[in-house]
Design an enzyme around this catalytic site. Structure first.
Site, PDB file in Angstrom:
ATOM      1  N   GLU A  78       0.792  -1.247   0.000  1.00 22.23           N
ATOM      2  CA  GLU A  78       0.000   0.000   0.000  1.00 22.23           C
ATOM      3  C   GLU A  78       0.819   1.290   0.000  1.00 22.23           C
ATOM      4  OE1 GLU A  78      -2.711  -0.378   3.306  1.00 22.23           O
ATOM      5  OE2 GLU A  78      -3.828  -1.983   2.350  1.00 22.23           O
ATOM      6  N   GLU A  93      -6.267 -10.721  -1.551  1.00 17.83           N
ATOM      7  CA  GLU A  93      -7.109 -10.519  -0.360  1.00 17.83           C
ATOM      8  C   GLU A  93      -8.579 -10.435  -0.751  1.00 17.83           C
ATOM      9  OE1 GLU A  93      -5.609  -7.222   1.996  1.00 17.83           O
ATOM     10  OE2 GLU A  93      -3.526  -7.788   1.637  1.00 17.83           O
TER      11      GLU A  93
HETATM   12  C1  XIL Z   1      -6.460  -6.593   8.078  1.00 16.37           C
HETATM   13  C2  XIL Z   1      -6.812  -7.830   8.919  1.00 16.37           C
HETATM   14  O1  XIL Z   1      -7.703  -8.628   8.185  1.00 16.37           O
HETATM   15  C3  XIL Z   1      -7.403  -7.418  10.240  1.00 16.37           C
HETATM   16  O2  XIL Z   1      -7.567  -8.555  11.081  1.00 16.37           O
HETATM   17  C4  XIL Z   1      -6.510  -6.392  10.944  1.00 16.37           C
HETATM   18  O3  XIL Z   1      -7.141  -5.944  12.120  1.00 16.37           O
HETATM   19  C5  XIL Z   1      -6.217  -5.223  10.023  1.00 16.37           C
HETATM   20  O4  XIL Z   1      -5.660  -5.693   8.811  1.00 16.37           O
HETATM   21  N1  XIL Z   1      -5.012  -4.697   3.564  1.00 16.37           N
HETATM   22  C6  XIL Z   1      -4.033  -5.568   3.988  1.00 16.37           C
HETATM   23  C7  XIL Z   1      -4.316  -6.492   5.103  1.00 16.37           C
HETATM   24  O5  XIL Z   1      -2.970  -5.641   3.364  1.00 16.37           O
HETATM   25  O6  XIL Z   1      -3.178  -6.759   5.868  1.00 16.37           O
HETATM   26  C8  XIL Z   1      -5.442  -5.990   5.996  1.00 16.37           C
HETATM   27  O7  XIL Z   1      -5.751  -7.009   6.931  1.00 16.37           O
HETATM   28  C9  XIL Z   1      -6.636  -5.605   5.155  1.00 16.37           C
HETATM   29  C10 XIL Z   1      -6.290  -4.509   4.202  1.00 16.37           C
END
Ligand code: XIL
Length: 356
Positions: A152, A261
């Site tokens: 990111e 994701e």
């Molecule tokens: C999220 C997790 O799913 C949560 O459990 C945590 O509290 C916050 O992070 N982008 C990403 C992930 O790269 O690491 C994030 O995961 C969601 C957004």
């Protein structure tokens, strides 16, 4: 009487669980790409979760266990215990493990960026970055096949190729930290695949920023193997056109692509935390289920068309019982973004992606 009811129930239960496990997701996609799921180490201990994961997935991602705040909560104090339990599980079950993530503005302890009560110098921050990458990647060498090295780093706003405002990495080092992170990673474990990972990569503005960032970083000597499209999507977006354009664009850079994701929210996409508004929480109605099914069907159809560049697809969670979207962007707003319902049963969207 009671006894025969019990027997009947047991029979129904086993018929149910057989029919609900009739088609394995990863086996269905064996000729396309490995299918993975993000898990928390605790979830692996639950029997129901455990069998669902083993039956449907061939790749694991740590939802939080390998982030800087977990691995190095205090300077120099590395804690690999949670990540190691995922390694053991992946090895026992012959699964691949994706590493997530090394350099990120979130979930990174504050100590990284401060020195004697002030802001750390660029030179010292690079030392800390290198030390974190070295220790983490060497510990997991041969166990984690791929790392999201930088997560990111692109900007969301018009004119901002880079995340400038809320990234301490950028504020202290400028955009060069991206190149440095990849170079350190390559040295730390030359066999690992190195990925850049970001969200909203299908939206034309953000996509152009990510594209520019990757071009610049490659030109400056960053050894990047691929891009992870986070794919925190919604029943309203992306459109098929935007998705195809994105896959074409990033593959034109010679990069491998992973969907890292995936979840499909029943609400529109939003990235800034806010409070729940009156009456906005939705029930998971048949209409929403239908829309979600269509969106899942479309995106997997496109993924299959791009199997020559897509090297993995990972769902960000297993069932609707536990999803980060229950707390983000609106705390306390229930969401239903995954393939299995709150009880672990296959949803219509699951059926739509295995029934092609
Ligand atoms: C999220 C997790 O799913 C949560 O459990 C945590 O509290 C916050 O992070 N982008 C990403 C992930 O790269 O690491 C994030 O995961 C969601 C957004």
């Amino acid at each position: 009487m009671r006894y025969s009811m019990l027997i009947l129930n047991l029979i129904l239960l086993s018929v149910n669980s057989i029919s609900s496990q009739s088609v394995s997701l990863y086996k269905t996609y064996q000729k396309y790409f490995p299918i993975g799921v993000a898990v928390m180490s605790d979830a692996l201990k639950e029997h129901a979760t455990d069998s669902l994961i083993k039956f449907h997935f061939k790749s694991l991602s740590p939802e939080n266990e390998m982030k800087p705040e977990v691995i190095q909560p205090q300077m120099g104090k590395f804690d690999f215990s949670k990540g190691d339990s995922l390694v053991a599980y992946a090895q026992r079950n012959d699964m691949r493990l994706r590493g997530h993530c090394l350099v990120w503005h979130n979930q990174t302890p504050k100590w990284f960026f401060s020195d004697n009560g002030g802001v750390i110098s660029k030179a010292k921050l690079y030392k800390r970055m290198k030390n974190h990458i070295n220790n983490t990647m060497r510990h997991y060498a041969g166990k984690v096949y791929l790392w999201d090295v930088v997560n990111e780093a692109a900007g969301d706003e018009e004119g901002a190729v880079y995340r400038e405002k809320n990234s301490s990495w950028y504020k202290i080092c400028g955009k060069d930290y991206i190149v440095k992170a990849f170079q350190y990673a390559k040295k730390a474990d030359p066999n690992a695949l190195l990925f850049y990972n970001d969200y909203d990569t299908e939206q034309p503005l953000k996509r152009s920023h990510v594209f520019q960032l990757l071009k610049d970083a490659k030109a400056a000597g960053a050894p990047i193997d691929g891009i992870g499209l986070q794919a925190h999507w919604s029943i309203y977006e992306p459109s098929e056109k935007n998705l195809r354009e994105t896959l074409d664009l990033f593959s034109s850079l010679g990069l491998k692509i992973q969907i890292t994701e995936l979840d499909i929210s029943v609400y529109p996409i939003e990235n800034i935390r806010r409070k729940l508004r009156d009456g906005e929480e939705l029930q998971y109605t048949p209409e929403l289920a239908q829309k979600q099914q269509e969106q899942y069907e479309m995106v997997f159809r496109v993924f299959r068309d791009y199997k020559h560049v897509i090297t993995g697809v990972t769902l960000w969670g297993l069932t609707d019982k536990n999803t980060w979207l229950d707390t983000f962007p609106v705390a306390g707003r229930k969401n239903y973004p995954l393939l299995f319902d709150v009880d672990g049963n296959e949803k219509a969207c699951f059926k739509s992606i295995v029934g092609f």
